[in-house]
Design a protein around this motif. Structure first.
Motif, PDB file in Angstrom:
ATOM      1  N   LEU A  90       0.856  -1.182   0.000  1.00  0.00           N
ATOM      2  CA  LEU A  90       0.000   0.000   0.000  1.00  0.00           C
ATOM      3  C   LEU A  90       0.896   1.236   0.000  1.00  0.00           C
ATOM      4  CD1 LEU A  90      -2.761   1.398   0.191  1.00  0.00           C
ATOM      5  CD2 LEU A  90      -2.608   1.163   2.688  1.00  0.00           C
ATOM      6  N   ILE A  91       0.800   2.048  -1.066  1.00  0.00           N
ATOM      7  CA  ILE A  91       1.607   3.262  -1.191  1.00  0.00           C
ATOM      8  C   ILE A  91       0.730   4.470  -0.898  1.00  0.00           C
ATOM      9  CG2 ILE A  91       3.063   4.638  -2.714  1.00  0.00           C
ATOM     10  CD1 ILE A  91       3.507   2.124  -4.395  1.00  0.00           C
ATOM     11  N   LEU A  92       1.126   5.256   0.083  1.00  0.00           N
ATOM     12  CA  LEU A  92       0.393   6.468   0.445  1.00  0.00           C
ATOM     13  C   LEU A  92       1.258   7.684   0.158  1.00  0.00           C
ATOM     14  CD1 LEU A  92      -1.114   5.336   3.881  1.00  0.00           C
ATOM     15  CD2 LEU A  92      -2.234   5.333   1.636  1.00  0.00           C
ATOM     16  N   GLY A  93       0.645   8.751  -0.296  1.00  0.00           N
ATOM     17  CA  GLY A  93       1.397   9.971  -0.584  1.00  0.00           C
ATOM     18  C   GLY A  93       0.524  10.985  -1.289  1.00  0.00           C
TER      19      GLY A  93
ATOM     20  N   ILE B  97      -0.877 -13.086  -8.974  1.00  0.00           N
ATOM     21  CA  ILE B  97      -0.747 -11.652  -9.194  1.00  0.00           C
ATOM     22  C   ILE B  97      -0.285 -10.951  -7.924  1.00  0.00           C
ATOM     23  CG2 ILE B  97      -3.106 -11.036  -8.524  1.00  0.00           C
ATOM     24  CD1 ILE B  97      -3.230  -9.255 -11.008  1.00  0.00           C
ATOM     25  N   ARG B  98       0.518  -9.906  -8.081  1.00  0.00           N
ATOM     26  CA  ARG B  98       0.847  -9.045  -6.943  1.00  0.00           C
ATOM     27  C   ARG B  98      -0.035  -7.798  -7.026  1.00  0.00           C
ATOM     28  NH1 ARG B  98       4.971  -7.273  -3.639  1.00  0.00           N
ATOM     29  NH2 ARG B  98       6.662  -8.448  -4.595  1.00  0.00           N
ATOM     30  N   VAL B  99      -0.646  -7.456  -5.908  1.00  0.00           N
ATOM     31  CA  VAL B  99      -1.514  -6.284  -5.860  1.00  0.00           C
ATOM     32  C   VAL B  99      -0.797  -5.140  -5.149  1.00  0.00           C
ATOM     33  CG1 VAL B  99      -3.699  -5.339  -5.027  1.00  0.00           C
ATOM     34  CG2 VAL B  99      -3.595  -7.687  -5.888  1.00  0.00           C
ATOM     35  N   ILE B 100      -0.727  -4.005  -5.833  1.00  0.00           N
ATOM     36  CA  ILE B 100      -0.185  -2.777  -5.248  1.00  0.00           C
ATOM     37  C   ILE B 100      -1.311  -1.746  -5.272  1.00  0.00           C
ATOM     38  CG2 ILE B 100       1.615  -1.015  -5.368  1.00  0.00           C
ATOM     39  CD1 ILE B 100       3.231  -2.952  -7.117  1.00  0.00           C
ATOM     40  N   ALA B 101      -1.636  -1.193  -4.131  1.00  0.00           N
ATOM     41  CA  ALA B 101      -2.673  -0.162  -4.057  1.00  0.00           C
ATOM     42  C   ALA B 101      -2.026   1.172  -3.699  1.00  0.00           C
ATOM     43  CB  ALA B 101      -3.723  -0.535  -3.006  1.00  0.00           C
ATOM     44  N   ALA B 102      -2.639   2.253  -4.131  1.00  0.00           N
ATOM     45  CA  ALA B 102      -2.090   3.586  -3.847  1.00  0.00           C
ATOM     46  C   ALA B 102      -3.234   4.542  -3.556  1.00  0.00           C
ATOM     47  CB  ALA B 102      -1.258   4.089  -5.025  1.00  0.00           C
ATOM     48  N   SER B 103      -2.948   5.527  -2.716  1.00  0.00           N
ATOM     49  CA  SER B 103      -3.978   6.516  -2.378  1.00  0.00           C
ATOM     50  C   SER B 103      -3.318   7.794  -1.884  1.00  0.00           C
ATOM     51  CB  SER B 103      -4.908   5.974  -1.288  1.00  0.00           C
ATOM     52  OG  SER B 103      -5.865   6.947  -0.921  1.00  0.00           O
ATOM     53  N   ASN B 104      -3.966   8.931  -2.191  1.00  0.00           N
ATOM     54  CA  ASN B 104      -3.503  10.209  -1.650  1.00  0.00           C
ATOM     55  C   ASN B 104      -4.281  10.579  -0.389  1.00  0.00           C
ATOM     56  OD1 ASN B 104      -5.996  10.900  -2.657  1.00  0.00           O
ATOM     57  ND2 ASN B 104      -5.260  12.516  -4.018  1.00  0.00           N
ATOM     58  N   LYS B 105      -5.101   9.646   0.097  1.00  0.00           N
ATOM     59  CA  LYS B 105      -5.875   9.866   1.318  1.00  0.00           C
ATOM     60  C   LYS B 105      -5.403   8.915   2.413  1.00  0.00           C
ATOM     61  CE  LYS B 105     -10.046  11.370  -1.145  1.00  0.00           C
ATOM     62  NZ  LYS B 105     -11.485  11.072  -1.440  1.00  0.00           N
TER      63      LYS B 105
END
Length: 437
Positions: free
Chosen positions: A152-155, A261-269
């Motif tokens: 999980l990438i946040l930024g 599959i590899r799951v990568i999620a991202a959010s600016n919140k």
């Protein structure tokens, strides 16, 4: 093509087993037993990976790490400390190291470090990361890439979360498989389910053909679910099932397709806050939040600003242009609320507006900084220039074997003025006793 170099900094040369491990990974091994050799080898060979032992007596380990980091900002530094020196290991991470090895260690652990460094370098082809903050995050991302866990990438918007996701994919064993990026905020809500999971012919009005979904397209590789907080709650439940069962059903079909599959999620919140507000499913959050990464805003990694600017100048200006010193200073003072995306736009605009090969302040057309932010930026710029001066003095001291009179002459100052500068360097924590006499 020349093999890259690994620099091993220790009073004794590494054992044959370690030497063979490093060479087997395609590197040439350099050995430095004192600070003089360290500076010389850094300048002459620009090693990509540096191991520094805590037993070096000429300079405290964190100071030596900081010295190598200044000489080789793009190198990956790994400290080697005794198992009871956890505090020292932490200090080295603050000084510029990206990882550490606890002694005694096996040659296989060195081999793993070298392989991780190689994978990290491979993923850096289209990602600029010079600041210590950036490289620390990339080291964590590189470790994540060696696993199958969800990330999980946040930024903030514009920081480059998709580039970081691509780095994880490229550094993993799935690098030669598909990487599929889905912007959940850019797809109309009524189309999202069909887009993600696919559909058969006749599954709904307008479904005139069979269509595979994004998950199926990414099978064997990695999928990035960007701005995942924008998924509606009903679809979040379906996504959770896909992640749990590792299989997907196309709309209008009863057959299930197995997923690897590899799951990568991202959010600016802040997804945790979204969970508390009932806007995001808690069970899905914990399914995604296995390996969280927080990608810093550009204002928090200012050492990346000018390298990024140079990257975009090369990309859009064919390397024919350069930044004037004044333009560079202004860029360092600006707070970059739009992050890397804004910087990219500014550089494209500057290249269009430029009247010569040197980009000027007027070409950037940046808004004025807020006074408080400008003061902070000016302080950081002053500190950066001071560090550059300290580095130059250290280089001269090294060149003249610690002779202060010759160093002062090369600087164009009196011996007394040099003494004042050396005293100021000591006050800022620079260990010069090993170099100055």
């Amino acid at each position: 093509m020349k093999s890259p170099y690994v620099l091993w900094i220790e009073q004794q040369a590494p054992c044959n087993e370690v030497h063979q491990c490093i060479c087997a990974e395609g590197y040439q091994l350099l050995h430095a037993a004192d600070v003089t050799q360290v500076v010389s080898l850094c300048q002459d060979y620009k090693p990509a990976l540096v191991f520094i032992d805590s037993a070096m007596v000429q300079m405290a380990l964190p100071d030596l790490v900081a010295l190598v980091h200044r000489k080789l900002p793009a190198a990956q530094i790994i400290s080697m400390v005794d198992s009871n020196q956890s505090a020292l290991a932490s200090e080295t991470l603050q000084s510029g190291a990206i990882d550490y090895l606890l002694k005694p260690f096996f040659a296989s652990q060195v081999k793993t470090s070298v392989r991780n460094a190689t994978a990290m370098s491979a993923g850096l082809k289209d990602l600029v990361a010079v600041s210590h903050a950036s490289r620390q995050i990339l080291q964590l991302a590189n470790r994540a890439a060696q696993t199958e866990a969800s990330v999980l990438i946040l930024g903030e918007s514009g920081t480059g979360k998709e580039r970081l996701a691509r780095f994880i994919h490229q550094a993993s064993d799935r690098a030669d498989q598909p990487f599929v990026a889905v912007n959940c905020a850019a797809i109309p809500e009524h189309m999202l389910e069909a887009m993600l999971f696919g559909h058969n012919k006749g599954a709904f009005t307008g479904a005139v053909n069979q269509q595979i979904g994004k998950f199926e397209a990414a099978n064997g590789g990695s999928i990035l679910l960007d701005e995942i907080s924008e998924l509606p709650l009903p679809l979040q439940a379906k996504l959770l099932r896909v992640l749990q069962e590792r299989e997907v059903e196309r709309l209008g079909s009863n057959s299930r397709i197995k997923l690897d599959i590899r799951v990568i999620a991202a959010s600016n919140k802040n997804l945790r806050s979204q969970v508390e507000q009932g806007l995001f499913r808690e069970d899905l959050f914990y399914r995604l939040d296995v390996l969280p990464l927080s990608w810093p805003a550009l204002r928090e990694r200012r050492d990346d600003i000018l390298p990024l600017a140079e990257f975009f100048i090369t990309k859009y200006g064919n390397g024919k242009y350069r930044l004037s010193r004044d333009a560079a200073d202004v860029m360092l003072q600006y707070n970059w609320p739009g992050n890397v995306r804004e910087l990219e736009n500014v550089m494209q605009r500057a290249l269009v507006m430029a009247r010569g090969i040197e980009l000027q302040v007027a070409d950037l057309n940046l808004p004025r900084c807020h006074p408080q932010a400008a003061a902070i930026c000016a302080s950081l710029l002053k500190q950066s220039k001071q560090n550059a001066e300290f580095d130059y003095i250290l280089d001269l001291l090294q060149k003249f074997n610690g002779h202060r009179t010759r160093t002062a002459e090369a600087l164009g100052v009196s011996t007394r003025a040099l003494r004042y500068k050396l005293a100021a360097m000591r006050e800022h924590g620079v260990d010069i006793d090993a170099l100055a006499s």
